[in-house]
Write a protein that holds these residues in place. Structure first.
Motif, PDB file in Angstrom:
ATOM      1  N   GLU A   1       0.809  -1.215   0.000  1.00 22.81           N
ATOM      2  CA  GLU A   1       0.000   0.000   0.000  1.00 22.81           C
ATOM      3  C   GLU A   1       0.842   1.264   0.000  1.00 22.81           C
ATOM      4  O   GLU A   1       0.399   2.305  -0.442  1.00 22.81           O
ATOM      5  CB  GLU A   1      -0.940   0.002   1.208  1.00 22.81           C
ATOM      6  N   ALA A   2       2.066   1.175   0.471  1.00 25.70           N
ATOM      7  CA  ALA A   2       2.920   2.357   0.599  1.00 25.70           C
ATOM      8  C   ALA A   2       3.727   2.656  -0.658  1.00 25.70           C
ATOM      9  O   ALA A   2       4.559   3.546  -0.662  1.00 25.70           O
ATOM     10  CB  ALA A   2       3.869   2.169   1.782  1.00 25.70           C
ATOM     11  N   ARG A   3       3.493   1.927  -1.746  1.00 21.18           N
ATOM     12  CA  ARG A   3       4.263   2.182  -2.969  1.00 21.18           C
ATOM     13  C   ARG A   3       3.389   2.053  -4.201  1.00 21.18           C
ATOM     14  O   ARG A   3       2.317   1.432  -4.167  1.00 21.18           O
ATOM     15  CB  ARG A   3       5.456   1.244  -3.063  1.00 21.18           C
TER      16      ARG A   3
END
Length: 103
Positions: free
Chosen positions: A82-84
């Motif tokens: 989710e962070a990329r």
């Protein structure tokens, strides 16, 4: 569809390995595997060695999928994704850059 499962080796006898889960797996494709290593298994055979962090990420993702299939929530099983931004494999990125992508 075949899903790879990370398993940790607790014993090796020739080309056979025993995992923490009690599974007996074929190590023919991973002769460098040692007791304590994490291996990615498909259909009873180890296909690749994994570092412990990668093994835990895959296990978390599989646990999340199992939870969703049982009607629950994936929770934070995919937090590392989710962070990329998603990325294409190199061969598809090259095709896209060359204008060969099919739409």
């Amino acid at each position: 569809m075949c899903v790879g499962e990370p398993m940790r080796l607790i014993a090796i006898d020739g080309i056979a390995g025993r995992t923490e889960e009690g599974a007996l797996i074929d190590l023919s494709l991973t002769p460098e595997a040692r007791v304590g290593d994490w291996v990615l298994t498909f259909l009873g055979a180890a296909r690749d060695l994994l570092d412990p962090d990668e093994a835990q990420k895959i296990r978390a993702a599989l646990d999340g999928l199992r939870a969703v299939m049982a009607g629950g929530s994936a929770g934070d099983a995919f937090a590392d994704l989710e962070a990329r931004e998603p990325t294409l494999p190199p061969h598809l990125q090259a095709a896209l850059a060359a204008g060969d992508a099919q739409g």
